[in-house]
Design a protein around this motif. Structure first.
Motif, PDB file in Angstrom:
ATOM      1  N   HIS A 240       8.776   4.180  -1.012  1.00 39.76           N
ATOM      2  CA  HIS A 240       8.636   5.269  -1.974  1.00 39.76           C
ATOM      3  C   HIS A 240       7.711   4.751  -3.074  1.00 39.76           C
ATOM      4  N   ALA A 241       6.501   5.257  -3.117  1.00 40.86           N
ATOM      5  CA  ALA A 241       5.463   4.709  -3.978  1.00 40.86           C
ATOM      6  C   ALA A 241       5.318   5.495  -5.272  1.00 40.86           C
ATOM      7  N   GLY A 242       4.412   5.031  -6.123  1.00 38.93           N
ATOM      8  CA  GLY A 242       4.186   5.662  -7.416  1.00 38.93           C
ATOM      9  C   GLY A 242       3.366   6.933  -7.345  1.00 38.93           C
ATOM     10  N   HIS A 243       2.639   7.119  -6.243  1.00 41.83           N
ATOM     11  CA  HIS A 243       1.820   8.310  -6.025  1.00 41.83           C
ATOM     12  C   HIS A 243       1.776   8.595  -4.529  1.00 41.83           C
ATOM     13  N   GLU A 244       1.425   9.813  -4.197  1.00 44.41           N
ATOM     14  CA  GLU A 244       1.220  10.212  -2.800  1.00 44.41           C
ATOM     15  C   GLU A 244       2.540  10.169  -2.010  1.00 44.41           C
ATOM     16  N   PRO A 245       2.544  10.664  -0.761  1.00 46.66           N
ATOM     17  CA  PRO A 245       3.796  10.751   0.015  1.00 46.66           C
ATOM     18  C   PRO A 245       4.358   9.376   0.388  1.00 46.66           C
ATOM     19  N   SER A 246       5.659   9.356   0.646  1.00 43.44           N
ATOM     20  CA  SER A 246       6.310   8.141   1.128  1.00 43.44           C
ATOM     21  C   SER A 246       5.848   7.843   2.551  1.00 43.44           C
ATOM     22  N   PHE A 247       6.065   6.605   2.978  1.00 49.95           N
ATOM     23  CA  PHE A 247       5.609   6.204   4.312  1.00 49.95           C
ATOM     24  C   PHE A 247       6.494   5.088   4.841  1.00 49.95           C
ATOM     25  N   GLY A 248       6.252   4.709   6.092  1.00 46.19           N
ATOM     26  CA  GLY A 248       7.081   3.721   6.754  1.00 46.19           C
ATOM     27  C   GLY A 248       6.382   2.391   6.959  1.00 46.19           C
ATOM     28  N   ARG A 249       7.053   1.542   7.713  1.00 46.61           N
ATOM     29  CA  ARG A 249       6.594   0.166   7.919  1.00 46.61           C
ATOM     30  C   ARG A 249       5.201   0.100   8.548  1.00 46.61           C
ATOM     31  N   ASP A 250       4.962   0.886   9.594  1.00 49.35           N
ATOM     32  CA  ASP A 250       3.665   0.817  10.272  1.00 49.35           C
ATOM     33  C   ASP A 250       2.534   1.201   9.333  1.00 49.35           C
ATOM     34  N   ARG A 251       2.750   2.227   8.537  1.00 43.46           N
ATOM     35  CA  ARG A 251       1.707   2.653   7.602  1.00 43.46           C
ATOM     36  C   ARG A 251       1.499   1.614   6.508  1.00 43.46           C
ATOM     37  N   LEU A 252       2.568   0.956   6.087  1.00 40.02           N
ATOM     38  CA  LEU A 252       2.436  -0.116   5.096  1.00 40.02           C
ATOM     39  C   LEU A 252       1.499  -1.199   5.607  1.00 40.02           C
ATOM     40  N   VAL A 253       1.722  -1.658   6.818  1.00 44.52           N
ATOM     41  CA  VAL A 253       0.877  -2.708   7.398  1.00 44.52           C
ATOM     42  C   VAL A 253      -0.563  -2.224   7.492  1.00 44.52           C
ATOM     43  N   GLU A 254      -0.752  -0.988   7.925  1.00 42.90           N
ATOM     44  CA  GLU A 254      -2.094  -0.431   8.059  1.00 42.90           C
ATOM     45  C   GLU A 254      -2.806  -0.366   6.709  1.00 42.90           C
ATOM     46  N   LEU A 255      -2.109   0.125   5.685  1.00 49.74           N
ATOM     47  CA  LEU A 255      -2.719   0.237   4.362  1.00 49.74           C
ATOM     48  C   LEU A 255      -3.111  -1.127   3.808  1.00 49.74           C
ATOM     49  N   VAL A 256      -2.216  -2.107   3.946  1.00 53.20           N
ATOM     50  CA  VAL A 256      -2.510  -3.445   3.441  1.00 53.20           C
ATOM     51  C   VAL A 256      -3.703  -4.044   4.162  1.00 53.20           C
ATOM     52  N   ASP A 257      -3.711  -3.966   5.474  1.00 51.40           N
ATOM     53  CA  ASP A 257      -4.808  -4.561   6.246  1.00 51.40           C
ATOM     54  C   ASP A 257      -6.139  -3.900   5.910  1.00 51.40           C
ATOM     55  N   GLU A 258      -6.138  -2.587   5.763  1.00 51.14           N
ATOM     56  CA  GLU A 258      -7.378  -1.881   5.420  1.00 51.14           C
ATOM     57  C   GLU A 258      -7.868  -2.276   4.043  1.00 51.14           C
ATOM     58  N   GLN A 259      -6.954  -2.390   3.065  1.00 56.69           N
ATOM     59  CA  GLN A 259      -7.370  -2.738   1.715  1.00 56.69           C
ATOM     60  C   GLN A 259      -7.888  -4.164   1.645  1.00 56.69           C
ATOM     61  N   LEU A 260      -7.200  -5.097   2.286  1.00 52.81           N
ATOM     62  CA  LEU A 260      -7.662  -6.492   2.276  1.00 52.81           C
ATOM     63  C   LEU A 260      -9.034  -6.611   2.925  1.00 52.81           C
TER      64      LEU A 260
END
Length: 262
Positions: free
Chosen positions: A235-255
């Motif tokens: 549950h983040a500070g902005h935008e919709p909540s998400f799960g484990r797979d999306r967390l990994v995807e977001l981190v990898d894309e940002q890095l």
């Protein structure tokens, strides 16, 4: 401004497991913070409080039926507007003073901030977000003067550190220091349920990493740490909540984006 008066200022959705999502639909998307209510046996938790344009406490009175701790994941303008309404507030030691003083160096709203023009905030351009024009798209009440808007300092603020816990009686959430977006950004981790309240350390949208007090090296370390946490729901500070797979995807894309930039 020629804005219409809103029928209501907040909206609310119950998500189950004692968690309720609240938001301000008439705040511009850039500043539309996610507000989280966590019900506990002995006390409740509010994670961030939005802009403070209308009373969060009054709107949520039906679900705030016991003592409340209001957490500031960080001291930016869109996350601390309603903290002054709560008697027990917590923030990381690096930003607790920002909650107490509402000073622009912490909040991004310097004294010359004009609520009719978000471009006067201390925020550089961000892809996919509009950073100009008024901070609201409707008025909270007839006769509301947008120029009267001020962030009100919170009265009782406790400083927390990495590893401290927030005990609600039947739920325990651990404070995670997640610097990068800001020096004192924190998240709350409930290991039992695999739930992470991440603030602005990670959300499903363009991360803001170039503020005057942002740190790219710290941010990269924070994202790698979050990737390793076995969170099932974020549950983040902005935008919709998400799960484990999306967390990994977001981190990898940002890095990967940061590596290209360097």
């Amino acid at each position: 401004m020629g804005l219409q008066v809103a029928d209501h200022w907040f909206e609310l959705r119950r998500l189950g497991d004692g968690i309720t999502f609240l938001w301000e639909p008439h705040v511009a998307p850039l500043l539309r913070c996610n507000i989280w209510h966590v019900r506990g046996r002995d006390r409740d938790l509010i994670v961030d409080t939005g802009m403070g344009i209308a009373s969060l406490r009054d709107f949520a009175k039906d679900i705030l039926d016991k003592p409340v701790t209001a957490v500031a994941t960080h001291a930016h303008i869109d996350h601390i507007g309603g903290h002054h309404e709560f008697e027990d507030c917590i923030a990381h030691s690096l930003e607790a003073e920002g909650l107490r003083s509402a000073a622009g160096d912490y909040t991004l709203a310097d004294p010359e901030f004009d609520p009719e023009d978000m471009a006067t905030l201390r925020i550089p351009p961000v892809p996919d977000y509009e950073i100009e024009g008024p901070m609201i798209t409707a008025l909270p009440a007839a006769g509301y003067d947008i120029h009267s808007f001020r962030i009100r300092p919170a009265g009782k603020v406790r400083a927390v550190e990495e590893g401290d816990v927030v005990d609600l009686g039947d739920r325990v959430l651990e404070v995670l220091h997640l610097p990068g977006h800001s020096p004192g950004s924190i998240g709350l981790w409930e290991q039992r349920t695999g739930t992470l309240f991440s603030g602005d350390a990670i959300y499903d949208g363009p991360l803001i990493d170039n503020l005057h007090h942002s740190s790219l090296p710290d941010y990269a370390r924070t994202l790698r740490r979050l990737r390793a946490i076995p969170a099932r729901t974020i549950h983040a500070g902005h935008e919709p909540s998400f799960g484990r797979d999306r967390l990994v995807e977001l981190v990898d894309e940002q890095l990967a984006r940061w590596e290209k930039r360097v």
